[in-house]
Design a protein around this motif. Structure first.
Motif, short mmCIF file in Angstrom:
data_model
loop_
_atom_site.label_atom_id
_atom_site.label_comp_id
_atom_site.label_asym_id
_atom_site.label_seq_id
_atom_site.Cartn_x
_atom_site.Cartn_y
_atom_site.Cartn_z
N ALA A 21 -51.55 36.85 68.04
CA ALA A 21 -53.05 36.14 67.79
C ALA A 21 -53.39 37.61 66.87
CB ALA A 21 -53.33 38.09 68.61
N GLU A 24 -52.95 34.40 63.71
CA GLU A 24 -53.80 33.16 64.43
C GLU A 24 -55.34 33.35 63.47
OE1 GLU A 24 -54.80 31.13 68.60
OE2 GLU A 24 -52.54 31.27 68.75
N ASP A 189 -53.30 36.65 76.37
CA ASP A 189 -54.49 37.34 76.04
C ASP A 189 -54.61 39.12 75.73
OD1 ASP A 189 -55.08 34.99 77.06
OD2 ASP A 189 -55.75 35.08 79.57
N PHE A 192 -54.63 39.65 72.59
CA PHE A 192 -56.23 38.80 71.65
C PHE A 192 -56.67 39.29 71.85
CE2 PHE A 192 -54.74 34.08 72.39
CZ PHE A 192 -55.00 34.07 70.63
N ARG A 195 -56.30 42.30 68.98
CA ARG A 195 -56.34 42.11 68.08
C ARG A 195 -57.71 42.72 67.62
NH1 ARG A 195 -57.12 35.36 67.03
NH2 ARG A 195 -58.76 36.17 67.82
N TYR A 278 -61.79 40.15 74.57
CA TYR A 278 -61.76 39.17 74.46
C TYR A 278 -62.07 38.50 75.68
CZ TYR A 278 -58.47 34.95 74.16
OH TYR A 278 -57.86 33.35 74.49
#
Length: 312
Positions: A21, A24, A189, A192, A195, A278
């Motif tokens: 995550a 990206e 998931d 993310f 993150r 997220y």
């Protein structure tokens, strides 16, 4: 300014989800810590732009190098159920990396913690309690941290909780929940969502965040899998958590205690908070749709159940 995040356990499930995550997002640079920089997973992350350093929780010098100059770090300690004193080893390693993060001046630690089940529910769940003790130590030294708690992983259907084919051709789901709902999430998931915590230190510092996407029964899991993987038919195990704890493999007792806690302890996980972090967090139904071909391939290539063990 780009923030450097050191990710421990990046070649495993949780840490890998976090590293992927962060890679990206151009707001972050990623440094992963691994025992073997030459491993396939380490090389794959390096090709995506991660800095790779070799290190170990048992080597203070390597921890210092891993955390030098880092704005933040994701810490995931490991459990080795085959060792008789795995809990004491994990606590020792957790304290070592906490001390190293404090000494390095890391501004934001995200630690993968769990509940002190003995204290909150009145029965033991040793591999949860080790992480609770590490969190307690981190708080005692005023480490600037956010504490996240995972539920069960959907992704375990591809590995250690792969459905077991029975003699009648149906597939049994091995979560020993005795009809109770179980919280779950896809590990990518969750990465993310974590993150999102790193992106907003001021909001999340000092907080405990319980992640999940669903809280549904294993019967509902079976119905979702049966719908998307038809004509295959799935059903929940009838095994109790106590019976699971007596299975003959390392860690069975601890996993049985975990199922008991999932069933009786009311773990504090929030799908609403997770989707705040997220919005793309998928339900089990969505995850099975997205992974249909992989699931079918796993079931076709090996008809034995995944060996139940805790995923690092």
């Amino acid at each position: 300014m780009t923030k450097l995040i050191t990710v421990f356990g990046a070649t495993g499930s949780q840490g890998g989800g976090v590293a992927n995550a962060l890679l990206e997002d151009s707001d972050f640079k990623v440094r992963i810590v691994t025992r073997s920089a030459s491993s396939a997973k380490a090389k794959a992350l390096q090709e995506r732009g991660a800095e790779v350093v070799e290190g170990s929780y048992d080597d203070p010098g390597s921890l210092e190098r891993a955390l030098q100059g880092a704005y933040g770090t994701y810490i995931m300690t490991q459990q080795y159920f085959e060792l008789p004193d795995f809990d004491q080893l994990e606590i020792k390693q957790g304290k070592a990396v906490a001390d190293a993060a404090k000494a390095a001046g890391v501004q934001h630690v995200v630690f993968s913690s769990l509940e002190d089940v003995q204290k909150t529910a009145g029965f033991p769940c040793l591999h949860f309690e080790t992480k609770a003790h590490i969190e307690e130590y981190m708080r005692s030294i005023d480490l600037p941290a956010t504490y996240i708690m995972f539920p069960a992983y959907y992704d375990n259907y591809l590995t250690v909780f792969k459905p077991r084919q029975l003699e009648d051709g149906t597939y049994e789901l091995g979560w020993a929940m005795e009809g109770a709902p179980m919280q779950g999430i896809s590990v990518p998931d969750a990465g993310f969502a974590i993150r999102g915590i790193f992106k907003n230190r001021a909001e999340w510092l000092g907080r405990t965040v319980g992640l999940c996407a669903d809280n549904i029964t294993i019967q509902q899991h079976a119905e979702i899998l049966s719908k998307h993987l038809a004509p295959k038919v799935f059903k929940p195990t009838k095994m109790t958590s106590d019976a699971f704890g007596k299975l003959p493999f390392p860690g069975a007792k601890h996993l049985g205690d975990m199922f008991k806690f999932y069933r009786l302890g009311n773990p504090d996980r929030s799908a609403e908070l997770t989707r705040q972090l997220y919005p793309g967090t998928r339900s089990l139904d969505q995850w099975v749709q997205d992974n249909k071909e992989t699931l079918l391939s796993v079931l076709a290539t090996d008809k034995t159940a995944g060996k139940a063990q805790y995923v690092k």
